[in-house]
Design an enzyme around this catalytic site. Structure first.
Site, PDB file in Angstrom:
ATOM      1  N   HIS A 134       0.871  -1.184   0.000  1.00  0.00           N
ATOM      2  CA  HIS A 134       0.000   0.000   0.000  1.00  0.00           C
ATOM      3  C   HIS A 134       0.908   1.235   0.000  1.00  0.00           C
ATOM      4  O   HIS A 134       2.025   1.180   0.516  1.00  0.00           O
ATOM      5  CB  HIS A 134      -0.836  -0.059   1.284  1.00  0.00           C
ATOM      6  CG  HIS A 134      -1.889   0.983   1.420  1.00  0.00           C
ATOM      7  ND1 HIS A 134      -1.616   2.259   1.846  1.00  0.00           N
ATOM      8  CD2 HIS A 134      -3.230   0.941   1.217  1.00  0.00           C
ATOM      9  CE1 HIS A 134      -2.733   2.958   1.901  1.00  0.00           C
ATOM     10  NE2 HIS A 134      -3.739   2.175   1.518  1.00  0.00           N
ATOM     11  N   ASP A 211       3.025  -4.526   7.957  1.00  0.00           N
ATOM     12  CA  ASP A 211       1.797  -3.748   7.792  1.00  0.00           C
ATOM     13  C   ASP A 211       0.632  -4.723   7.944  1.00  0.00           C
ATOM     14  O   ASP A 211       0.341  -5.502   7.039  1.00  0.00           O
ATOM     15  CB  ASP A 211       1.811  -3.078   6.408  1.00  0.00           C
ATOM     16  CG  ASP A 211       0.478  -2.425   6.064  1.00  0.00           C
ATOM     17  OD1 ASP A 211      -0.489  -2.605   6.810  1.00  0.00           O
ATOM     18  OD2 ASP A 211       0.418  -1.758   5.012  1.00  0.00           O
ATOM     19  N   GLN A 214      -4.678  -5.213   6.953  1.00  0.00           N
ATOM     20  CA  GLN A 214      -5.696  -6.140   6.439  1.00  0.00           C
ATOM     21  C   GLN A 214      -5.593  -7.521   7.072  1.00  0.00           C
ATOM     22  O   GLN A 214      -6.365  -8.413   6.721  1.00  0.00           O
ATOM     23  CB  GLN A 214      -5.563  -6.286   4.909  1.00  0.00           C
ATOM     24  CG  GLN A 214      -5.707  -4.984   4.146  1.00  0.00           C
ATOM     25  CD  GLN A 214      -7.136  -4.421   4.171  1.00  0.00           C
ATOM     26  OE1 GLN A 214      -8.083  -5.095   4.600  1.00  0.00           O
ATOM     27  NE2 GLN A 214      -7.281  -3.195   3.733  1.00  0.00           N
ATOM     28  N   LYS A 237     -10.673  -0.948  10.545  1.00  0.00           N
ATOM     29  CA  LYS A 237     -10.873  -2.129   9.694  1.00  0.00           C
ATOM     30  C   LYS A 237     -11.266  -3.345  10.528  1.00  0.00           C
ATOM     31  O   LYS A 237     -11.577  -4.394   9.998  1.00  0.00           O
ATOM     32  CB  LYS A 237      -9.608  -2.409   8.891  1.00  0.00           C
ATOM     33  CG  LYS A 237      -9.271  -1.283   7.893  1.00  0.00           C
ATOM     34  CD  LYS A 237      -8.124  -1.670   6.998  1.00  0.00           C
ATOM     35  CE  LYS A 237      -7.475  -0.492   6.313  1.00  0.00           C
ATOM     36  NZ  LYS A 237      -8.293   0.123   5.274  1.00  0.00           N
ATOM     37  N   CYS A 375      -4.818   2.477  -3.560  1.00  0.00           N
ATOM     38  CA  CYS A 375      -3.571   3.011  -2.973  1.00  0.00           C
ATOM     39  C   CYS A 375      -2.418   2.041  -3.177  1.00  0.00           C
ATOM     40  O   CYS A 375      -1.574   1.859  -2.276  1.00  0.00           O
ATOM     41  CB  CYS A 375      -3.738   3.344  -1.488  1.00  0.00           C
ATOM     42  SG  CYS A 375      -5.033   4.533  -1.186  1.00  0.00           S
TER      43      CYS A 375
HETATM   44  N1  C6P Z   1      -6.432   0.430   2.924  1.00  0.00           N
HETATM   45  C1  C6P Z   1      -8.268   0.086   1.377  1.00  0.00           C
HETATM   46  O1  C6P Z   1      -9.360   0.374   0.886  1.00  0.00           O
HETATM   47  P1  C6P Z   1      -5.072   3.736   7.224  1.00  0.00           P
HETATM   48  O2  C6P Z   1      -5.629   4.585   6.110  1.00  0.00           O
HETATM   49  O3  C6P Z   1      -3.881   4.384   7.887  1.00  0.00           O
HETATM   50  O4  C6P Z   1      -6.115   3.272   8.187  1.00  0.00           O
HETATM   51  O5  C6P Z   1      -4.551   2.386   6.532  1.00  0.00           O
HETATM   52  C2  C6P Z   1      -3.647   2.463   5.460  1.00  0.00           C
HETATM   53  C3  C6P Z   1      -3.412   1.093   4.903  1.00  0.00           C
HETATM   54  C4  C6P Z   1      -2.161   0.529   5.051  1.00  0.00           C
HETATM   55  N2  C6P Z   1      -1.907  -0.718   4.629  1.00  0.00           N
HETATM   56  C5  C6P Z   1      -2.850  -1.470   4.054  1.00  0.00           C
HETATM   57  C6  C6P Z   1      -2.521  -2.872   3.643  1.00  0.00           C
HETATM   58  C7  C6P Z   1      -4.130  -0.953   3.875  1.00  0.00           C
HETATM   59  O6  C6P Z   1      -5.066  -1.715   3.312  1.00  0.00           O
HETATM   60  C8  C6P Z   1      -4.425   0.357   4.282  1.00  0.00           C
HETATM   61  C9  C6P Z   1      -5.764   0.981   4.022  1.00  0.00           C
HETATM   62  C10 C6P Z   1      -7.761   0.887   2.556  1.00  0.00           C
HETATM   63  O7  C6P Z   1      -7.594  -0.836   0.948  1.00  0.00           O
HETATM   64  C11 C6P Z   1      -7.847   2.361   2.277  1.00  0.00           C
HETATM   65  S1  C6P Z   1      -6.745   2.858   0.988  1.00  0.00           S
END
Ligand code: C6P
Length: 418
Positions: A134, A211, A214, A237, A375
């Site tokens: 991401h 990370d 997910q 999430k 992203c």
């Molecule tokens: N992915 C998706 O629709 P934040 O925005 O900080 O809560 O998470 C960022 C982020 C980082 N790593 C991974 C693997 C992610 O999936 C995400 C957030 C969302 O896939 C929003 S782009």
């Protein structure tokens, strides 16, 4: 798709309809149709107990923490610190001191890149990431490379969207100082072999950040078993509120790192000549934190723990298999991300139809999915697609939700056939 123990495969007793009733938003209509919410990887919906926890905090306890001597401040502090303990148990960290509350995964990774990076990375050092990261796990490291002259190395993936471990083996060496890798890909669903990745990095003395944005909602995560140095995830999430997330870090590393931000609560003593810093975890929690968010995240983790992550994972896995089988029957539907180990995500493109059109037509049917680059623009480039349509499952989704998705897809194809 083997992460889930075969014994937990159907027939199992998971009453998604029962849990569904806990989520008030799922009773609403969208565009005149019952909401079918399949955008859980972007953010999951919140059960009533989580909504109540936030509301109760503001109606019964609201107060600043770690500061006041009065009763409400003491209550708020206790609830805030109790939530830290819940997070520690949820990911099996060794100590509450290793749990830092941040805004989300993005801030957690930026904290490590800036704080650990400032102290430990110099010109010529190498930082290893993968093709399926991401942007949150790419850009902070690029910024660090720009500041220090370090070099970013990228592990390739295969056409199924699997991390190529042999290529990783070739990339990691004595110059590698940090490996930053996603546990579960948000755009593909691939589950990466993070334990093996960490083990190899450690042989070269590199630190590993995972990370887990997910992963945490779908897999049991044990940071001590993984032996990761840092682990990042977001509350929103995993059925919790937005604006709050967690950075786990090994205490020895966090202790040695400089503060990320300066302000209240992170200091021990301040004079105009010099400031000294508070102990962990407060050194990294400058200013009034998102108190309500932390306490409510605690309620979300209680909710998930009561249902059981293994049961949730098995249920979601069954939905993914059901959806994958249905996809195979749709002419011109191509899945992006067909890894052997996969969690909860069905990313796809339909021949000759832009994913945004797919998403818009599905929305008219009440079916919410995400379309776009998720992203993960370098990943889209790897698959030579500008975007995908992505359905992602949570504990409250059911086979009729998947049926509604495929009825919508049939409608999309029908409209574009004309
Ligand atoms: N992915 C998706 O629709 P934040 O925005 O900080 O809560 O998470 C960022 C982020 C980082 N790593 C991974 C693997 C992610 O999936 C995400 C957030 C969302 O896939 C929003 S782009």
């Amino acid at each position: 798709m083997s992460q889930v123990n075969a014994l937990q495969r159907p027939p199992y007793r998971f009453d998604a309809e029962k849990w569904r009733a806990d989520f008030p938003i799922l009773r609403r209509q969208v565009n005149g149709r019952p909401l079918v919410y399949l955008d859980n990887a972007a953010t999951s919906q919140k059960p009533q107990v989580v909504i109540d926890a936030e509301s109760n905090y503001y109606s019964q306890t609201n107060s600043n923490i770690h500061r006041g001597v009065h009763r409400l401040s003491e209550l708020a502090t206790n609830q805030y610190e109790a939530a830290r303990g819940k997070v520690r148990r949820f990911i099996n960290a060794a100590s509450d001191r290793e749990i830092i509350f941040v805004r989300g995964t993005t801030e957690a990774i930026n904290l490590v890149a800036q704080s650990y990076g400032a102290q430990n990375i110099k010109a010529g050092d190498e930082i290893v990431i993968s093709t399926m990261e991401h942007h949150s796990n790419i850009v902070p490291w690029q910024l660090l490379c720009e500041r220090t002259g370090a070099v970013l190395r990228v592990v390739p993936i295969n056409d199924d969207g699997e991390f190529l471990f042999d290529e990783y083996r070739k990339l990691v060496n004595e110059r590698t100082k940090v490996v930053a890798v996603v546990h579960v890909s948000n755009a593909l669903g691939s589950i990466n072999p993070v334990k093996k990745i960490i083990e190899l990095a450690h042989r070269f003395g590199a630190k590993v950040l995972v990370d887990g944005a997910q992963a945490v909602p779908h897999l049991t995560v044990d940071v001590q078993d993984l032996d990761c140095d840092f682990y990042a995830f977001s509350s929103h999430k995993i059925y919790g509120p937005t604006g709050i997330g967690v950075l786990y870090g090994k205490a020895a590393l966090l202790n040695a790192m400089p503060p990320y931000q300066g302000g209240g609560d992170m200091i021990r003593q301040v004079t105009f000549e010099k400031s000294t810093y508070n102990e962990l975890p407060y050194k990294f929690e400058a200013g009034t934190p998102n108190i309500a968010g932390v306490i409510t995240l605690g309620a979300a983790l209680d909710y998930v723990s009561a249902i059981g992550l293994d049961a949730i994972a098995a249920h979601e896995h069954e939905l993914l298999e059901y959806a994958t089988a249905a996809a195979a029957e749709v002419p011109g539907m191509r899945l992006i991300g067909t890894a052997h180990d996969k969690a909860s995500i069905l990313s796809f493109v339909l021949d000759g139809i832009h994913p945004h059109d797919t998403g818009t037509i599905l929305d008219h049917q009440g079916v919410a999915i995400r379309t776009g680059h998720h992203c993960a623009m370098p990943l889209m480039a790897r698959f030579k697609v500008p975007a995908t349509a992505r359905a992602s499952f949570a504990l409250y989704n059911t086979r009729p939700d998947v049926d509604a998705l495929f009825a919508g897809i049939a409608k999309v194809r029908q409209m574009f056939a004309k």
